[in-house]
Design a protein around this motif. Structure first.
Motif: not given
Length: 81
Positions: A11, A15, A19, A24-25, A28-31, A35, A41
């Motif tokens: 991560l 990050h 972008n 990577s963009d 970006y919202t993955l944890d 996942n 998606e």
């Protein structure tokens, strides 16, 4: 569902690239951790990966091709049908 397991280090890399690139963009919202990504998606993520390769460019710009994250993303990319 598709699965992509990310570490804290993965991560940080995603990050850092932010972008600047589609790959990577898209991630970006993955944890951290497992996942579970629905098929629609996963297709969108796959398309983002392919956008970075337009014009003959390498997949995953700014990512070390010898890294664990690179290997994970290649495996994830190739699993999407």
């Amino acid at each position: 569902m598709y699965k992509l397991v990310l570490t804290e280090e993965d991560l940080k890399t995603i990050h850092f690239v932010g972008n600047r690139y589609c790959w990577s963009d898209a991630l970006y919202t993955l944890d951290e951790g497992e996942n579970l990504i629905p098929e629609h998606e996963a297709w969108a993520i796959q398309e983002a990966f392919q956008n970075d390769m337009e014009g003959g460019h390498s997949i995953f710009p700014m990512l070390d091709s010898n890294s664990d994250l690179y290997d994970k993303l290649i495996e994830f990319y190739e699993s999407i049908v």
